[in-house]
Motif scaffolding. Sequence first.
Motif, PDB file in Angstrom:
ATOM      1  N   ILE A 191       0.856  -1.182   0.000  1.00 56.83           N
ATOM      2  CA  ILE A 191       0.000   0.000   0.000  1.00 56.83           C
ATOM      3  C   ILE A 191       0.894   1.234   0.000  1.00 56.83           C
ATOM      4  CG2 ILE A 191      -1.766   1.300   1.252  1.00 56.83           C
ATOM      5  CD1 ILE A 191      -2.724  -1.332   2.445  1.00 56.83           C
ATOM      6  N   GLU A 192       0.756   2.048  -1.042  1.00 58.86           N
ATOM      7  CA  GLU A 192       1.577   3.255  -1.193  1.00 58.86           C
ATOM      8  C   GLU A 192       3.055   2.923  -1.004  1.00 58.86           C
ATOM      9  OE1 GLU A 192       0.190   6.630   1.002  1.00 58.86           O
ATOM     10  OE2 GLU A 192      -1.834   6.479   0.205  1.00 58.86           O
ATOM     11  N   GLN A 193       3.491   1.878  -1.680  1.00 59.77           N
ATOM     12  CA  GLN A 193       4.888   1.428  -1.687  1.00 59.77           C
ATOM     13  C   GLN A 193       5.363   0.909  -0.332  1.00 59.77           C
ATOM     14  OE1 GLN A 193       6.202   1.286  -4.780  1.00 59.77           O
ATOM     15  NE2 GLN A 193       4.178   2.120  -5.310  1.00 59.77           N
ATOM     16  N   ARG A 194       4.438   0.589   0.567  1.00 60.68           N
ATOM     17  CA  ARG A 194       4.796   0.029   1.870  1.00 60.68           C
ATOM     18  C   ARG A 194       4.113  -1.321   2.030  1.00 60.68           C
ATOM     19  NH1 ARG A 194       3.395   5.252   5.784  1.00 60.68           N
ATOM     20  NH2 ARG A 194       3.353   6.786   4.095  1.00 60.68           N
ATOM     21  N   LYS A 195       4.867  -2.305   2.480  1.00 57.93           N
ATOM     22  CA  LYS A 195       4.276  -3.600   2.803  1.00 57.93           C
ATOM     23  C   LYS A 195       3.649  -3.493   4.193  1.00 57.93           C
ATOM     24  CE  LYS A 195       6.680  -7.358   1.963  1.00 57.93           C
ATOM     25  NZ  LYS A 195       7.657  -8.480   2.154  1.00 57.93           N
ATOM     26  N   LEU A 196       2.334  -3.757   4.255  1.00 59.33           N
ATOM     27  CA  LEU A 196       1.599  -3.550   5.496  1.00 59.33           C
ATOM     28  C   LEU A 196       0.654  -4.707   5.776  1.00 59.33           C
ATOM     29  CD1 LEU A 196       0.547   0.177   4.951  1.00 59.33           C
ATOM     30  CD2 LEU A 196       2.410  -0.629   6.398  1.00 59.33           C
TER      31      LEU A 196
END
Length: 258
Positions: free
Chosen positions: A213-218
């Motif tokens: 999500i938005e270049q973040r793994k969450l």
Amino acid sequence: MLCTLALLASPTLCLAAPDHEQLGRWIHDAENVLRGKTSAAVVSMKIKKASYERDYELMVYTDDRASSSKVLMRMLGPALWRGNATLKVAERISFFDPRTSRITVMGSTMLGENWMGSHFTNDDLMRETDLARHYQYRLLNTSSSKDESGDPVTQQLIELTPLPQAPVAWAKVLYRLNIGADQRALPLSVEYFRRQDDAKPARTLEYAGLKLIEQRKLPTRLTMSPSDAPGEFTRIEYRKLKFDVSFAADDFSERAFR
């Protein structure tokens, strides 16, 4: 030895032994990984109990840019509950019931009560208790592992015990988190104990559903399960999530209830 093995597997995951300050940063980052400085989310909540099941859809705003954090949770559905809202600004927490247009301010004794009949408390969702600030930490174990998507991580198991006079409900917390190649901390599970010498936690929070999500793994799925009621749980799933949202001044006021 662990660092040597991790170095052979993935040089980026060889971490120096964390000090107390580093443990606190990891816990703080893991606790706020789905919030950022500001965020807006649409989430579903499924409650499964022996006597009933419920499904809700919620809108959640957060603003942590100042020391006094703000949270607004508004019910989107089902129709019976649409418009019910909970607002936290600094230490003030208030509830709004659209059927009566009544606003109720929560006292500190209500922090431990379950939110809308779920297994999450008001404190869990409003984050009045700050694990990184109200507890001291001790690293119990470090191991090399892989996350849900198969990427190598260093898994940390941290024991938290309350600081003297801390206004907290849990006598011990076991926090398991993963440190990835980017050195970011992602939560994996949290076990809450009523007494420090209890062998079994009163409840367990598990994180899963990793997504980019938005270049973040969450993690996008949170499941809280009580130990004394096997088969019961409350699951929160993030349907939409956006960070760095611009909010108007009234977005976190009681005027936003109406």
